[in-house]
Design an enzyme around this catalytic site. Structure first.
Site: not given
Ligand SMILES: *Cc1c(COP(=O)(O)O)cnc(C)c1O
Length: 388
Positions: A336, A368
């Site tokens: 979220r 990443c």
């Protein structure tokens, strides 16, 4: 993107956050407790990252919704929206406590069956049900299919006829009201992909009576999620009530209305949606029509019943204006914040952290992607790596 209004007021302090999350508390020796259980003990026993779900909180919140409906004098079945959390333990509890389920896929249907929820108590919603999923659902005899388009109605009729079954259906109406929530979780505007346009609904309901394999019982609506006021509910239910009256005046039977889900919770400092106010909106608009009513809550019962435990991998601050605290939990554990810029409370587990001064901190995961960020400039006590 920042569709959620960027808060302009100060973040709540740790104490204020605890006050709006009553299932959480602190103990001077054990630190943060959830339903009275030290979370440090769970982290030590199971490792992190790890989700902890509180059966007591879930049971209590579902119970409060049920009581709110009963106290309003309404007979409302509660179908837990499985997409909010489909863990089998959650679904088993939902079934044991006598609630039904609202599903949006064949996979969710399979999980409800594994958890022992009777197919009769399952409502199949969703804008894209495949033929295979419909065959599975109709074959099992799910209690209700909320149909979202004229095209889908024809498909449901054909599949039910081929299987020699009668599918109980409602038409999901798009009432074209603004739930005043995040653009990505608003579902009741005419521009959204969900539901049947309001102006087509009466004619399509009449058409449904003429199709084989169908038992049309009424209408459904679901206008969005994280709704914090009753005005959008009242507006939507008033339109559905208008439709029920119109259709009945034309001589057709309408037995059921599914009032959807969407009640919002407190993440930051919002006042959470009140089931009693939702019950009041349902009663005011639909209470005197002699309908079988239902609701489909997901976030409200389960949201505050879950916490994500994480450890600090590294505190990175040399040469930086703000420290980065790198956690072992990431956007794949909880999407979220990355997806909606959503604000989630972050509370330390260690008891001593609660007395320490706070400073602005960025809290990130190890993935990443720069979007793998839980919080920026959050006022937190010094969080350091868990000793190894
Ligand atoms: C998502 C959804 C729900 C549940 O919404 P919450 O905001 O979690 O209460 C209910 N019904 C339908 C059709 C949904 O798509």
């Amino acid at each position: 993107m920042a569709d959620f209004p960027v808060p302009t007021d100060a973040d709540p302090s740790l104490a204020e956050l605890l006050a709006t999350h009553p299932h959480l508390s602190t103990d001077p020796l054990c630190g943060l407790l959830f339903e009275g259980v030290p979370l440090n003990a769970i982290a030590d026993a199971l490792g992190t990252p790890c989700w902890v779900l509180g059966a007591g909180t879930l049971r209590q919140r579902l119970g409060r919704m049920r009581a709110a409906m009963v106290d309003a004098g309404l007979d409302v079945s509660i179908h837990y929206a499985v997409k909010a959390n489909d863990h089998l333990s959650v679904l088993s509890l939902v079934g044991r406590e006598g609630y039904g389920a609202d599903i949006v896929s064949g996979g969710e249907l399979a999980r409800t069956q594994k958890a022992g929820i009777a197919a009769q108590r399952v409502v199949f919603s969703g804008v894209g049900k495949t033929d295979a999923e419909l065959e599975y659902a109709i074959g099992l005899g799910v209690g209700q299919i909320n149909v979202e388009s004229a095209e889908e109605l024809a498909i449901v009729s054909a599949i039910a006829t081929r299987l020699g079954k009668q599918a109980t259906v409602t038409l999901r109406i798009n009432p074209d009201v603004d739930a005043r929530t995040h653009a990505k979780i608003t579902t009741g505007l005419a521009a959204n992909k969900f539901g049947i346009p309001f102006d087509n609904a009466a004619a399509l309901y009449a058409h449904a009576q003429t199709l084989p394999g169908l038992n049309p019982v009424g209408f459904a609506t679901h206008i969005g999620s994280q709704i914090l006021s009753t005005a959008p509910y009242r507006a939507a239910y008033a339109r559905v009530a208008e439709l029920v009256r119109t259709v009945r005046a034309s001589g057709l039977r309408v037995e059921a209305v599914d009032c959807g889900g969407g009640l919002g919770i407190s993440y930051r400092n919002e006042v959470e949606g009140q089931p009693e106010a939702l019950a009041g909106a349902i009663r005011a608009e639909l209470g005197d029509l002699g309908l079988r009513l239902s609701i489909e809550p997901g976030r409200w019962p389960i949201g505050p019943a879950g916490v994500l435990l994480s450890s600090v991998i590294l505190r990175k601050e040399e040469g930086l204006p703000r420290p980065f605290v790198v956690l072992d939990a990431a956007m794949n554990d909880m999407v979220r914040p990355s997806m909606y810029d959503a604000w989630h409370g972050i509370l330390p587990l260690a008891p001593q952290a609660y007395g320490q001064p706070v400073a602005p901190t960025h809290v990130v995961g190890p993935v990443c992607e720069s979007g793998d960020t839980f919080a920026r400039d959050r006022l937190l006590p010094p969080l350091v790596a868990h000793p190894v």
